[in-house]
Design a protein around this motif. Structure first.
Motif, PDB file in Angstrom:
ATOM      1  N   THR A  86       0.827  -1.211   0.000  1.00  0.00           N
ATOM      2  CA  THR A  86       0.000   0.000   0.000  1.00  0.00           C
ATOM      3  C   THR A  86       0.861   1.260   0.000  1.00  0.00           C
ATOM      4  O   THR A  86       0.610   2.204  -0.776  1.00  0.00           O
ATOM      5  N   LYS A  87       1.880   1.298   0.853  1.00  0.00           N
ATOM      6  CA  LYS A  87       2.757   2.469   0.903  1.00  0.00           C
ATOM      7  C   LYS A  87       3.496   2.667  -0.420  1.00  0.00           C
ATOM      8  O   LYS A  87       3.618   3.783  -0.931  1.00  0.00           O
ATOM      9  N   ARG A  88       3.972   1.581  -0.969  1.00  0.00           N
ATOM     10  CA  ARG A  88       4.720   1.690  -2.228  1.00  0.00           C
ATOM     11  C   ARG A  88       3.809   2.105  -3.378  1.00  0.00           C
ATOM     12  O   ARG A  88       4.196   2.912  -4.235  1.00  0.00           O
ATOM     13  N   SER A  89       2.599   1.572  -3.416  1.00  0.00           N
ATOM     14  CA  SER A  89       1.654   1.941  -4.469  1.00  0.00           C
ATOM     15  C   SER A  89       1.262   3.410  -4.367  1.00  0.00           C
ATOM     16  O   SER A  89       1.140   4.106  -5.391  1.00  0.00           O
ATOM     17  N   ASP A  90       1.068   3.893  -3.154  1.00  0.00           N
ATOM     18  CA  ASP A  90       0.748   5.317  -2.980  1.00  0.00           C
ATOM     19  C   ASP A  90       1.893   6.211  -3.441  1.00  0.00           C
ATOM     20  O   ASP A  90       1.667   7.255  -4.075  1.00  0.00           O
ATOM     21  N   ALA A  91       3.131   5.804  -3.120  1.00  0.00           N
ATOM     22  CA  ALA A  91       4.278   6.601  -3.556  1.00  0.00           C
ATOM     23  C   ALA A  91       4.398   6.613  -5.076  1.00  0.00           C
ATOM     24  O   ALA A  91       4.726   7.653  -5.675  1.00  0.00           O
ATOM     25  N   ILE A  92       4.134   5.484  -5.723  1.00  0.00           N
ATOM     26  CA  ILE A  92       4.203   5.430  -7.180  1.00  0.00           C
ATOM     27  C   ILE A  92       3.065   6.227  -7.803  1.00  0.00           C
ATOM     28  O   ILE A  92       3.249   6.901  -8.831  1.00  0.00           O
ATOM     29  N   ARG A  93       1.885   6.173  -7.190  1.00  0.00           N
ATOM     30  CA  ARG A  93       0.745   6.912  -7.727  1.00  0.00           C
ATOM     31  C   ARG A  93       1.000   8.421  -7.729  1.00  0.00           C
ATOM     32  O   ARG A  93       0.565   9.133  -8.643  1.00  0.00           O
ATOM     33  N   LYS A  94       1.700   8.911  -6.723  1.00  0.00           N
ATOM     34  CA  LYS A  94       1.976  10.344  -6.665  1.00  0.00           C
ATOM     35  C   LYS A  94       2.881  10.805  -7.800  1.00  0.00           C
ATOM     36  O   LYS A  94       2.719  11.916  -8.316  1.00  0.00           O
ATOM     37  N   GLY A  95       3.838   9.999  -8.176  1.00  0.00           N
ATOM     38  CA  GLY A  95       4.789  10.420  -9.197  1.00  0.00           C
ATOM     39  C   GLY A  95       4.434  10.016 -10.607  1.00  0.00           C
ATOM     40  O   GLY A  95       5.145  10.398 -11.548  1.00  0.00           O
ATOM     41  N   LEU A  96       3.344   9.255 -10.782  1.00  0.00           N
ATOM     42  CA  LEU A  96       3.013   8.754 -12.112  1.00  0.00           C
ATOM     43  C   LEU A  96       2.657   9.867 -13.109  1.00  0.00           C
ATOM     44  O   LEU A  96       3.121   9.821 -14.256  1.00  0.00           O
ATOM     45  N   PRO A  97       1.855  10.878 -12.769  1.00  0.00           N
ATOM     46  CA  PRO A  97       1.574  11.948 -13.749  1.00  0.00           C
ATOM     47  C   PRO A  97       2.827  12.676 -14.223  1.00  0.00           C
ATOM     48  O   PRO A  97       2.976  12.951 -15.419  1.00  0.00           O
TER      49      PRO A  97
END
Length: 329
Positions: A173-184
């Motif tokens: 969950t933490k890793r997915s949230d961090a990746i979601r923030k930088g994806l755009p």
């Protein structure tokens, strides 16, 4: 007679306070240790990426003997695997599921999948057995009812069994949230690289270098994808590996776009620009949802902690003045 300590719901208050004090002291010591032993995270990530590059290179160009030498053996994992195999509890589906969760959590070593399954077997025996002996083998919990003691033991067994999965779920969950923030931002840079004429693997490498420090998790995944694009015979497999390593629907959409672009030759920049705009709108909607939920969340702390203090500060001096006036009158 010895005085009895105060209890709350049948639990010794002094014992709970001592336990919480010990936990707080342990947390302080761990915090001091974490601050004084700061390591460079880039070293470990670079080593993992180099290992993956060597594995792909060995799978393509190396001989069979050299491949066997490059495969690192873990004696501890082999022992755990042998124990699980003898007990007939090591199933291929469980092993693949654990390996997938480890990849999504950012743990590259597949040997830890055996450790996860071994932990599900051993932790309930250790911690559950200790709690079972503590509850029924000693008189410490004698004043508790049978339902409370059974619930404590059963909860210990269940929590010990679920502990590895809970740990992996939190990391995913933490890793997915961090990746979601930088994806755009990553998609915007991919659009710029595609319009500049770079190939897909070169674009991924460039974006990984640019975003490696701001979003290290996303940088690692893009670097690994660029390595696989350069070594794997099928480029589609590299994109599918990216979608398996990240537990995000947004990444699956990006991978689908990449695969369609590779297959049909559609313009990559325009498709990525549309995806980037959608992800930014989604991130804004998620922020607005959290902001709208904030007043309801703050109601309970406001009633329990802020309003009583405010009443004491405002009404306390007035109450003291009224009391003094009554006493003097």
């Amino acid at each position: 007679m010895t005085p009895h300590n105060p209890t709350l719901l049948g639990i010794d208050v002094y014992w709970v306070a001592t336990l919480l004090s010990g936990v707080a002291a342990m947390a302080v010591m761990l915090a001091i240790y974490a601050v004084t032993t700061v390591r460079n995270p880039m070293t470990k990530r670079v080593k993992a990426l180099n290992d993956r590059r060597e594995q792909l290179k060995a799978g393509i160009t190396a001989s069979t003997k050299r491949r066997a030498k490059l495969v690192q053996r873990n004696d501890t994992a082999d022992k755990m695997r042998s124990v699980l195999s003898r007990m007939k509890v090591l199933q291929d589906e469980q092993l693949k599921d654990a390996q997938k969760k480890l990849m999504q959590a950012g743990i590259r070593s597949k040997d830890w999948a055996v450790a996860v399954i071994f932990g599900r077997l051993v932790l309930p025996i250790v911690f559950g057995g200790i709690m079972l002996f503590w509850v029924y083998g000693t008189d410490y919990w004698a004043d508790w009812s049978e339902i409370k003691r059974y619930g404590l033991v059963a909860g210990s067994f269940i929590l010990s069994y679920k502990a590895p999965d809970i740990f992996l779920k939190n990391k995913i969950t933490k890793r997915s949230d961090a990746i979601r923030k930088g994806l755009p931002d990553a998609l915007d840079l991919l659009v710029i690289c595609a319009e500049a004429g770079l190939t897909v693997d070169a674009a991924f490498s460039r974006v990984a270098r640019e975003l490696g420090r701001a979003y290290p998790e996303l940088g690692d995944e893009f670097t690994l994808t660029a390595i696989e694009l350069g070594f794997l015979t099928e480029r589609r497999q590299a994109f599918e590996n990216l979608s398996q390593r990240i537990d995000l629907d947004a990444i699956k959409g990006v991978v689908t776009t990449m695969v369609q672009t590779e297959k049909y030759g559609t313009p990559l920049a325009s498709a990525l620009r549309v995806l980037s705009a959608e992800f930014r709108n989604e991130r804004m909607m998620r922020a607005e949802e959290k902001a709208a939920r904030l007043p309801a969340i703050m109601t309970v702390p406001l009633i329990l902690f802020i309003l009583p203090t405010l009443f004491v500060v405002i009404l306390g001096p007035a109450a003291c003045s009224i009391k003094d006036s009554f006493l003097t009158g």
